[in-house]
Design a protein around this motif. Structure first.
Motif, PDB file in Angstrom:
ATOM      1  N   GLY A 109      41.367 111.377  45.379  1.00 18.18           N
ATOM      2  CA  GLY A 109      41.397 111.470  43.920  1.00 18.18           C
ATOM      3  C   GLY A 109      40.019 111.429  43.295  1.00 18.18           C
ATOM      4  N   ALA A 110      39.962 110.858  42.121  1.00 15.80           N
ATOM      5  CA  ALA A 110      38.722 110.839  41.340  1.00 15.80           C
ATOM      6  C   ALA A 110      37.764 109.763  41.829  1.00 15.80           C
ATOM      7  CB  ALA A 110      39.055 110.612  39.873  1.00 15.80           C
ATOM      8  N   ILE A 111      36.532 109.858  41.370  1.00 10.15           N
ATOM      9  CA  ILE A 111      35.525 108.830  41.647  1.00 10.15           C
ATOM     10  C   ILE A 111      35.729 107.658  40.698  1.00 10.15           C
ATOM     11  CG2 ILE A 111      33.074 108.229  41.456  1.00 10.15           C
ATOM     12  CD1 ILE A 111      32.350 110.955  42.409  1.00 10.15           C
ATOM     13  N   VAL A 112      35.759 106.462  41.267  1.00  8.48           N
ATOM     14  CA  VAL A 112      35.731 105.247  40.465  1.00  8.48           C
ATOM     15  C   VAL A 112      34.652 104.364  41.076  1.00  8.48           C
ATOM     16  CG1 VAL A 112      36.992 103.277  39.547  1.00  8.48           C
ATOM     17  CG2 VAL A 112      38.199 105.422  39.970  1.00  8.48           C
ATOM     18  N   LEU A 113      33.525 104.229  40.395  1.00  9.39           N
ATOM     19  CA  LEU A 113      32.401 103.469  40.919  1.00  9.39           C
ATOM     20  C   LEU A 113      32.677 101.974  40.916  1.00  9.39           C
ATOM     21  CD1 LEU A 113      29.381 105.236  39.148  1.00  9.39           C
ATOM     22  CD2 LEU A 113      30.367 105.757  41.387  1.00  9.39           C
ATOM     23  N   GLU A 114      32.048 101.262  41.826  1.00  9.77           N
ATOM     24  CA  GLU A 114      32.110  99.806  41.801  1.00  9.77           C
ATOM     25  C   GLU A 114      31.326  99.323  40.585  1.00  9.77           C
ATOM     26  OE1 GLU A 114      33.705  97.689  43.649  1.00  9.77           O
ATOM     27  OE2 GLU A 114      34.498  99.104  45.136  1.00  9.77           O
ATOM     28  N   PRO A 115      31.928  98.507  39.738  1.00  8.62           N
ATOM     29  CA  PRO A 115      31.204  98.039  38.542  1.00  8.62           C
ATOM     30  C   PRO A 115      30.143  97.016  38.915  1.00  8.62           C
ATOM     31  CG  PRO A 115      33.328  96.946  38.707  1.00  8.62           C
ATOM     32  CD  PRO A 115      33.301  97.975  39.802  1.00  8.62           C
ATOM     33  N   LYS A 116      29.184  96.853  38.040  1.00  3.64           N
ATOM     34  CA  LYS A 116      28.188  95.803  38.201  1.00  3.64           C
ATOM     35  C   LYS A 116      28.668  94.587  37.410  1.00  3.64           C
ATOM     36  CE  LYS A 116      24.290  98.959  38.864  1.00  3.64           C
ATOM     37  NZ  LYS A 116      22.932  99.375  38.392  1.00  3.64           N
ATOM     38  N   PRO A 117      29.210  93.568  38.102  1.00  4.02           N
ATOM     39  CA  PRO A 117      29.789  92.417  37.398  1.00  4.02           C
ATOM     40  C   PRO A 117      28.760  91.713  36.518  1.00  4.02           C
ATOM     41  CG  PRO A 117      30.320  92.367  39.744  1.00  4.02           C
ATOM     42  CD  PRO A 117      29.250  93.387  39.565  1.00  4.02           C
ATOM     43  N   GLY A 118      29.241  91.156  35.429  1.00  3.32           N
ATOM     44  CA  GLY A 118      28.372  90.401  34.546  1.00  3.32           C
ATOM     45  C   GLY A 118      28.334  90.963  33.142  1.00  3.32           C
ATOM     46  N   VAL A 119      27.357  90.468  32.380  1.00  2.00           N
ATOM     47  CA  VAL A 119      27.210  90.865  30.980  1.00  2.00           C
ATOM     48  C   VAL A 119      26.175  91.975  30.861  1.00  2.00           C
ATOM     49  CG1 VAL A 119      26.677  90.081  28.653  1.00  2.00           C
ATOM     50  CG2 VAL A 119      27.767  88.520  30.266  1.00  2.00           C
ATOM     51  N   HIS A 120      26.544  93.014  30.147  1.00  3.90           N
ATOM     52  CA  HIS A 120      25.632  94.131  29.906  1.00  3.90           C
ATOM     53  C   HIS A 120      25.547  94.368  28.402  1.00  3.90           C
ATOM     54  CE1 HIS A 120      25.775  95.159  34.200  1.00  3.90           C
ATOM     55  NE2 HIS A 120      27.064  94.897  34.117  1.00  3.90           N
ATOM     56  N   ILE A 152      38.493  86.380  33.295  1.00  8.50           N
ATOM     57  CA  ILE A 152      37.317  86.730  32.500  1.00  8.50           C
ATOM     58  C   ILE A 152      36.179  85.748  32.753  1.00  8.50           C
ATOM     59  CG2 ILE A 152      36.425  86.938  30.136  1.00  8.50           C
ATOM     60  CD1 ILE A 152      39.255  87.857  29.315  1.00  8.50           C
ATOM     61  N   LEU A 153      36.492  84.460  32.742  1.00  5.26           N
ATOM     62  CA  LEU A 153      35.444  83.442  32.776  1.00  5.26           C
ATOM     63  C   LEU A 153      34.773  83.280  34.142  1.00  5.26           C
ATOM     64  CD1 LEU A 153      37.111  80.677  30.566  1.00  5.26           C
ATOM     65  CD2 LEU A 153      35.226  82.200  29.960  1.00  5.26           C
ATOM     66  N   GLU A 154      35.430  83.707  35.226  1.00  9.52           N
ATOM     67  CA  GLU A 154      34.823  83.526  36.542  1.00  9.52           C
ATOM     68  C   GLU A 154      33.542  84.355  36.681  1.00  9.52           C
ATOM     69  OE1 GLU A 154      37.753  84.672  39.357  1.00  9.52           O
ATOM     70  OE2 GLU A 154      37.833  86.780  38.717  1.00  9.52           O
ATOM     71  N   VAL A 155      33.411  85.394  35.871  1.00  8.18           N
ATOM     72  CA  VAL A 155      32.183  86.192  35.877  1.00  8.18           C
ATOM     73  C   VAL A 155      30.985  85.322  35.507  1.00  8.18           C
ATOM     74  CG1 VAL A 155      30.994  88.122  34.755  1.00  8.18           C
ATOM     75  CG2 VAL A 155      33.412  88.311  35.322  1.00  8.18           C
ATOM     76  N   PHE A 156      31.214  84.272  34.713  1.00  5.78           N
ATOM     77  CA  PHE A 156      30.137  83.392  34.235  1.00  5.78           C
ATOM     78  C   PHE A 156      30.024  82.113  35.075  1.00  5.78           C
ATOM     79  CE2 PHE A 156      31.877  85.851  30.737  1.00  5.78           C
ATOM     80  CZ  PHE A 156      30.732  86.455  30.231  1.00  5.78           C
ATOM     81  N   GLY A 157      30.670  82.102  36.229  1.00  7.92           N
ATOM     82  CA  GLY A 157      30.571  80.936  37.104  1.00  7.92           C
ATOM     83  C   GLY A 157      31.525  79.809  36.747  1.00  7.92           C
ATOM     84  N   VAL A 158      32.414  80.058  35.808  1.00  3.53           N
ATOM     85  CA  VAL A 158      33.404  79.044  35.437  1.00  3.53           C
ATOM     86  C   VAL A 158      34.496  79.022  36.503  1.00  3.53           C
ATOM     87  CG1 VAL A 158      35.124  78.351  33.718  1.00  3.53           C
ATOM     88  CG2 VAL A 158      32.943  79.353  32.988  1.00  3.53           C
ATOM     89  N   ASN A 159      34.884  77.817  36.916  1.00  7.30           N
ATOM     90  CA  ASN A 159      35.947  77.705  37.910  1.00  7.30           C
ATOM     91  C   ASN A 159      37.076  76.819  37.391  1.00  7.30           C
ATOM     92  OD1 ASN A 159      35.034  75.013  38.233  1.00  7.30           O
ATOM     93  ND2 ASN A 159      33.608  75.653  39.854  1.00  7.30           N
ATOM     94  N   GLU A 160      38.092  76.637  38.209  1.00  7.03           N
ATOM     95  CA  GLU A 160      39.259  75.869  37.798  1.00  7.03           C
ATOM     96  C   GLU A 160      38.898  74.431  37.459  1.00  7.03           C
ATOM     97  OE1 GLU A 160      43.601  74.484  39.635  1.00  7.03           O
ATOM     98  OE2 GLU A 160      42.511  76.178  40.511  1.00  7.03           O
ATOM     99  N   ALA A 161      38.004  73.844  38.255  1.00  4.74           N
ATOM    100  CA  ALA A 161      37.620  72.450  38.029  1.00  4.74           C
ATOM    101  C   ALA A 161      36.991  72.264  36.646  1.00  4.74           C
ATOM    102  CB  ALA A 161      36.649  71.995  39.117  1.00  4.74           C
ATOM    103  N   ILE A 162      36.185  73.238  36.229  1.00  2.00           N
ATOM    104  CA  ILE A 162      35.540  73.144  34.910  1.00  2.00           C
ATOM    105  C   ILE A 162      36.587  73.193  33.806  1.00  2.00           C
ATOM    106  CG2 ILE A 162      34.025  74.364  33.299  1.00  2.00           C
ATOM    107  CD1 ILE A 162      32.341  75.223  35.719  1.00  2.00           C
ATOM    108  N   LEU A 163      37.545  74.092  33.932  1.00  2.00           N
ATOM    109  CA  LEU A 163      38.577  74.203  32.902  1.00  2.00           C
ATOM    110  C   LEU A 163      39.460  72.969  32.849  1.00  2.00           C
ATOM    111  CD1 LEU A 163      39.723  77.936  33.263  1.00  2.00           C
ATOM    112  CD2 LEU A 163      38.151  76.951  31.583  1.00  2.00           C
ATOM    113  N   LEU A 164      39.687  72.366  33.999  1.00  5.07           N
ATOM    114  CA  LEU A 164      40.534  71.172  34.053  1.00  5.07           C
ATOM    115  C   LEU A 164      39.756  69.891  33.756  1.00  5.07           C
ATOM    116  CD1 LEU A 164      42.705  72.026  37.191  1.00  5.07           C
ATOM    117  CD2 LEU A 164      43.354  72.212  34.774  1.00  5.07           C
ATOM    118  N   GLY A 165      38.431  70.049  33.537  1.00  2.00           N
ATOM    119  CA  GLY A 165      37.614  68.886  33.206  1.00  2.00           C
ATOM    120  C   GLY A 165      37.404  67.946  34.374  1.00  2.00           C
TER     121      GLY A 165
END
Length: 546
Positions: free
Chosen positions: A181-192, A530-543
């Motif tokens: 099928g078509a080309i789908v490039l690997e995205p560059k994770p993070g904020v642009h 969404i938040l895992e892109v910024f290094g947020v994990n389950e432990a952080i959300l659960l305090g």
């Protein structure tokens, strides 16, 4: 009253079958047709009313990718018909309570009136498009909505084949087969930041036109003459005469050009302008659907080499555009089928667009994002445009077993990350978790809706919604294929999820809800996508971090 058109919203799947079944149950005649007969199920799942065009508007809204929430209240607000805040909203699964309680019946009447007004006004907006889509495809007005895209295109092609003296092939069953099928490039994770989306206008239809790609132009032997050779796959197509597909595509494009030209003769918003605008839109939709038809195994004119060649030329074109962008110092952040995400430098991007247009393919800057966030997954990103709009792409369809709470959490997290900060998003998620732990929520927030795609007895694996359906059947409810069941996860019942899934109507207190399940399996996963892109994990959300 003898209407020619009857509008409904999801009426093919709910209103009509319900009315017919109810009329039969109470031995009453449902005289909706001009001849006093009841609706009858027809092709494509459509319910036909003799002498009247029954149009299910939901069929057209389903095709609108810009409309994320398809319920009538959201759609009416999207079209500027009625704000949700100004109408009565009653969850469908709660309607019976408003009927049983005489003190609430006035609200139920207002709710029904708001639905009727919304449906009527939505019908007035969509009817011109439905009429033009029927005209272009050759399908009856009341059938064109529920018909699949493939069916619409095939009827259009059959009419064209008849005009060209070509016999339509019989429909045959084919074994499943794939092609690249078509080309789908690997995205560059993070904020642009400052990213332009360059979009090829109708890439596949233009490729088919440019290289005369059609079942009847495919060279299957050593015939002589001029031909085009598809890159990578090597299939050849005659340069002349024009094929069935390309003749039809050219007619669609020319008809659209004429419609747009005619629009200039009328004031915007006039009846003539509206009709012509909907005609050019229908022509564009049908032209863009031609490639999808090429790759549909059920198509009468299906030939694998045709579909494979179109995508091969598409890959070649996108690769060429990527190299041209890099030559101009533009970073390519992502690419998907017919679009490129590149760093926005006005002069360089304008130059790139101009050079690609010189190749005979029309491209334009579709959007400019001031802030764009990619996860590691393809086809999944959120962005804030320079106009202040938020795009959430690829997330809403990730999970079919999310509660309304999980969906709303994800949408709010996206908005906070784009407009405010990651810290604010984390703070918000923690507040939702705190509300859950302290039972500050309603039962409606945590209902999970799943549809049975077959009868309960046909399931081998006992999934939660199947167990719920069985529990409803045991209580005398009629549940079967196509029905949607709503359930919640409760504390008691057992260790397995299937043992803890109960119909929401069996639960009368939110304190019976297993809040840990909703925190760990609904809210936190929805936010982390969404938040895992910024290094947020389950432990952080659960305090739980120190």
């Amino acid at each position: 009253m003898g209407p020619d058109v009857i509008f409904g919203y999801n009426s093919n799947k709910f209103d009509m079958p319900y009315l017919v079944n109810r009329a039969n149950a109470i031995n009453t005649k449902l005289q909706l047709s001009k001849y006093g007969t009841p609706p009858e199920q027809s092709v494509y799942g459509h319910w036909s009313i003799i002498g009247r065009a029954h149009i299910d508007l939901y069929n057209f809204v389903e095709d609108m990718t810009d409309v994320k929430r398809k319920s009538l209240d959201y759609v009416a607000e999207y079209f500027g018909i009625m704000k949700r805040s100004e109408r009565v909203n009653i969850p469908g699964h709660r309607i019976y309570q408003y009927w049983d309680d005489e003190g609430k019946r006035d609200l139920l009447v207002k709710y029904a009136r708001d639905d009727v007004v919304s449906t009527l006004e939505l019908g007035r907006r969509l009817l011109p498009y439905a009429m033009q889509l029927a005209s272009v495809s050759g399908l009856p007005l009341d059938q064109v909505g529920p018909a699949s895209v493939g069916a619409r295109v095939e009827w259009m092609i059959m009419h064209e084949a008849y005009k060209m003296g070509e016999l339509a092939p019989n429909r045959v069953e084919r074994p499943y087969e794939t092609y690249k099928g078509a080309i789908v490039l690997e995205p560059k994770p993070g904020v642009h930041r400052n990213i332009a989306v360059i979009d090829f206008s109708s890439m596949y239809p233009n490729i088919m036109l440019r290289y005369n790609i059609s079942p009847d132009t495919l060279i299957t032997n050593g015939a002589e003459g001029d031909y085009y050779t598809a890159p990578e796959v090597g299939f050849r197509f005659r340069k002349s005469p024009r094929g069935l597909y390309t003749v039809l595509l050219q007619e669609l494009i020319e008809a659209r050009r004429e419609a747009k030209s005619e629009m200039g003769k009328y004031s915007e918003g006039s009846p003539e302008w509206v009709l012509l605008n909907e005609r050019q839109r229908a022509l564009k939709v049908m032209a863009n659907a031609m490639y999808g038809y090429c790759g549909w195994l059920g198509a009468r004119w299906y030939i694998k080499e045709v579909a494979e060649s179109v995508t091969a030329w598409g890959r070649h074109l996108l690769k060429t555009a990527i190299n041209m962008a890099k030559e101009r110092g533009l970073s390519v952040i992502y690419g998907d089928t017919d679009s490129l995400f590149v760093t926005y430098n006005k002069d360089k991007v304008d130059e790139l667009v101009g050079e690609i247009n010189k190749m005979g393919f029309e491209v334009k800057i579709d959007k400019i994002y001031s802030k764009l966030i990619f996860t590691e997954s393809k086809k999944r990103y959120i962005g804030l445009t320079v106009d202040g709009d938020i795009d959430i792409v690829g997330f809403e369809a990730v999970r079919g077993d999310w509660s309304e709470l999980a969906r709303s959490v994800q949408e709010r997290v996206a908005e906070l990350v784009l407009r405010s900060s990651v810290d604010e998003a984390v703070k918000y998620v923690r507040s939702v978790i705190d509300d859950l732990r302290n039972y500050r929520f309603t039962l409606d927030d945590v209902i999970i809706w799943k549809t049975l795609d077959k009868d309960v007895d046909e399931y081998k694996a006992l999934q939660p919604h199947v167990i719920v359906a069985k529990r409803l059947i045991e209580k005398g409810y009629m549940i079967g294929k196509g029905d949607t069941v709503g359930f919640v996860i409760v504390k008691d019942g057992g260790d397995k999820l299937t043992q803890k899934a109960y119909p929401y109507i069996f639960v009368d207190d939110v304190k019976k809800i297993d809040v840990d399940y909703y925190i760990e399996k609904q809210v936190v996963p929805a936010a982390l996508r969404i938040l895992e892109v910024f290094g947020v994990n389950e432990a952080i959300l659960l305090g739980k971090t120190g």
